[in-house]
Design a protein around this motif. Sequence first.
Motif, PDB file in Angstrom:
ATOM      1  N   GLN A  23      37.686  49.702  36.628  1.00  0.00           N
ATOM      2  CA  GLN A  23      38.463  50.912  36.901  1.00  0.00           C
ATOM      3  C   GLN A  23      39.964  50.670  36.956  1.00  0.00           C
ATOM      4  O   GLN A  23      40.747  51.613  37.112  1.00  0.00           O
ATOM      5  N   ALA A  24      40.388  49.410  36.776  1.00  0.00           N
ATOM      6  CA  ALA A  24      41.811  49.097  36.875  1.00  0.00           C
ATOM      7  C   ALA A  24      42.565  49.624  35.653  1.00  0.00           C
ATOM      8  O   ALA A  24      42.060  49.613  34.538  1.00  0.00           O
ATOM      9  N   GLU A  25      43.788  50.095  35.874  1.00  0.00           N
ATOM     10  CA  GLU A  25      44.660  50.527  34.786  1.00  0.00           C
ATOM     11  C   GLU A  25      45.565  49.353  34.423  1.00  0.00           C
ATOM     12  O   GLU A  25      46.578  49.107  35.054  1.00  0.00           O
ATOM     13  N   LEU A  26      45.154  48.638  33.379  1.00  0.00           N
ATOM     14  CA  LEU A  26      45.877  47.440  32.959  1.00  0.00           C
ATOM     15  C   LEU A  26      46.891  47.791  31.881  1.00  0.00           C
ATOM     16  O   LEU A  26      46.745  48.795  31.187  1.00  0.00           O
ATOM     17  N   PRO A  27      47.924  46.973  31.705  1.00  0.00           N
ATOM     18  CA  PRO A  27      48.897  47.218  30.629  1.00  0.00           C
ATOM     19  C   PRO A  27      48.225  47.089  29.262  1.00  0.00           C
ATOM     20  O   PRO A  27      47.082  46.628  29.137  1.00  0.00           O
ATOM     21  N   GLU A  28      48.950  47.451  28.224  1.00  0.00           N
ATOM     22  CA  GLU A  28      48.382  47.491  26.873  1.00  0.00           C
ATOM     23  C   GLU A  28      47.847  46.137  26.420  1.00  0.00           C
ATOM     24  O   GLU A  28      46.862  46.067  25.685  1.00  0.00           O
ATOM     25  N   ASP A  29      48.478  45.040  26.860  1.00  0.00           N
ATOM     26  CA  ASP A  29      48.019  43.715  26.430  1.00  0.00           C
ATOM     27  C   ASP A  29      46.825  43.222  27.240  1.00  0.00           C
ATOM     28  O   ASP A  29      46.309  42.124  26.990  1.00  0.00           O
ATOM     29  N   GLY A  30      46.355  44.035  28.210  1.00  0.00           N
ATOM     30  CA  GLY A  30      45.170  43.663  28.984  1.00  0.00           C
ATOM     31  C   GLY A  30      45.420  42.613  30.054  1.00  0.00           C
ATOM     32  O   GLY A  30      44.469  42.027  30.592  1.00  0.00           O
ATOM     33  N   ARG A  31      46.678  42.397  30.397  1.00  0.00           N
ATOM     34  CA  ARG A  31      46.994  41.364  31.385  1.00  0.00           C
ATOM     35  C   ARG A  31      46.603  41.805  32.794  1.00  0.00           C
ATOM     36  O   ARG A  31      46.922  42.923  33.220  1.00  0.00           O
ATOM     37  N   LEU A  32      45.916  40.913  33.495  1.00  0.00           N
ATOM     38  CA  LEU A  32      45.520  41.186  34.881  1.00  0.00           C
ATOM     39  C   LEU A  32      46.704  40.946  35.823  1.00  0.00           C
ATOM     40  O   LEU A  32      47.645  40.230  35.475  1.00  0.00           O
ATOM     41  N   PRO A  33      46.663  41.524  37.032  1.00  0.00           N
ATOM     42  CA  PRO A  33      47.716  41.250  38.013  1.00  0.00           C
ATOM     43  C   PRO A  33      47.749  39.757  38.350  1.00  0.00           C
ATOM     44  O   PRO A  33      46.761  39.040  38.149  1.00  0.00           O
ATOM     45  N   PRO A  34      48.865  39.263  38.882  1.00  0.00           N
ATOM     46  CA  PRO A  34      48.928  37.858  39.313  1.00  0.00           C
ATOM     47  C   PRO A  34      47.826  37.549  40.316  1.00  0.00           C
ATOM     48  O   PRO A  34      47.353  38.440  41.036  1.00  0.00           O
ATOM     49  N   GLU A  35      47.410  36.290  40.362  1.00  0.00           N
ATOM     50  CA  GLU A  35      46.282  35.906  41.221  1.00  0.00           C
ATOM     51  C   GLU A  35      46.500  36.289  42.681  1.00  0.00           C
ATOM     52  O   GLU A  35      45.568  36.767  43.349  1.00  0.00           O
ATOM     53  N   ARG A  36      47.707  36.105  43.192  1.00  0.00           N
ATOM     54  CA  ARG A  36      47.944  36.409  44.610  1.00  0.00           C
ATOM     55  C   ARG A  36      47.749  37.896  44.885  1.00  0.00           C
ATOM     56  O   ARG A  36      47.178  38.278  45.918  1.00  0.00           O
ATOM     57  N   ASP A  37      48.185  38.756  43.940  1.00  0.00           N
ATOM     58  CA  ASP A  37      48.020  40.197  44.121  1.00  0.00           C
ATOM     59  C   ASP A  37      46.566  40.604  43.979  1.00  0.00           C
ATOM     60  O   ASP A  37      46.067  41.459  44.724  1.00  0.00           O
ATOM     61  N   LEU A  38      45.876  39.975  43.014  1.00  0.00           N
ATOM     62  CA  LEU A  38      44.476  40.299  42.787  1.00  0.00           C
ATOM     63  C   LEU A  38      43.623  39.841  43.958  1.00  0.00           C
ATOM     64  O   LEU A  38      42.712  40.562  44.402  1.00  0.00           O
ATOM     65  N   ALA A  39      43.919  38.665  44.498  1.00  0.00           N
ATOM     66  CA  ALA A  39      43.170  38.170  45.654  1.00  0.00           C
ATOM     67  C   ALA A  39      43.365  39.093  46.854  1.00  0.00           C
ATOM     68  O   ALA A  39      42.412  39.402  47.586  1.00  0.00           O
ATOM     69  N   THR A  40      44.593  39.568  47.065  1.00  0.00           N
ATOM     70  CA  THR A  40      44.866  40.493  48.170  1.00  0.00           C
ATOM     71  C   THR A  40      44.120  41.808  47.977  1.00  0.00           C
ATOM     72  O   THR A  40      43.533  42.351  48.918  1.00  0.00           O
ATOM     73  N   ALA A  41      44.122  42.319  46.746  1.00  0.00           N
ATOM     74  CA  ALA A  41      43.446  43.583  46.468  1.00  0.00           C
ATOM     75  C   ALA A  41      41.945  43.492  46.718  1.00  0.00           C
ATOM     76  O   ALA A  41      41.319  44.462  47.170  1.00  0.00           O
ATOM     77  N   LEU A  42      41.376  42.328  46.431  1.00  0.00           N
ATOM     78  CA  LEU A  42      39.930  42.150  46.610  1.00  0.00           C
ATOM     79  C   LEU A  42      39.567  41.647  48.006  1.00  0.00           C
ATOM     80  O   LEU A  42      38.392  41.639  48.363  1.00  0.00           O
ATOM     81  N   GLY A  43      40.555  41.201  48.759  1.00  0.00           N
ATOM     82  CA  GLY A  43      40.294  40.684  50.094  1.00  0.00           C
ATOM     83  C   GLY A  43      39.583  39.345  50.078  1.00  0.00           C
ATOM     84  O   GLY A  43      38.728  39.074  50.935  1.00  0.00           O
TER      85      GLY A  43
END
Length: 233
Positions: A23-43
């Motif tokens: 469900q994430a809205e990723l940029p056109e190149d499909g890049r995921l958020p940085p690991e620190r941000d992704l880890a925080t988002a997922l807890g």
Amino acid sequence: MQMYSEAGTSRGIVTQLRAYLAQAELPEDGRLPPERDLATALGVTRTELRKALGTLEAEGQIWRHVGKGTFMGNRPTDTLSDITALAKRTNPAELMRARFIIEPEIARAAALTATPMHLRELRMCQARTREAATWRQYENWDTRLHRTVAEATQNIPLLGMFDMLNALRRAVTWGRLRSTPVKPSPDHHSFAEHETIITAIENRDMNGAAAAMRVHLQSVERNLLARQSGAAD
């Protein structure tokens, strides 16, 4: 509090990561958020996140590039290391099947869009293959002739596919199988076959160009298989 096994916890994080990416809205190149941000988002911790990312990467769902980030989808085959890895996973028969699919259609397109400059280049390459004093010289001019056909399509994706196939062809060991003679014989099959291909392109004969390229590739395949068989004896 209910205790979960490490394997159970890892599976849960992978499931959580899948749901996030779905469900994430990723940029056109499909890049995921940085690991620190992704880890925080997922807890989760970054160590736990990296294990989950490793699982998805092994499945081909994501790919990672050091210094650039993590991206959705399959790793693109646009670097030398990618070509080398792909070459290790393929074989001559597979590569020839790919050439049979792509190169006749490249010749068909070239017959429609080739410019006078492309036609002059094709004729020059043809002459140089006949004049070649060694197999290496012949193969260099032969490669240039085939790439000029691809350039004549004036289609960047088609040219890119040709370049990838050509890089794979160079990565496999067929070229090392040549021994004698030191250069192509005057009646080498490719000379007449190249003439037919070029003439069809000059005449804007799209079907003829595709058919001529297919016949040429069939000859190439027969000769490669014969050399392989001889090398195995």
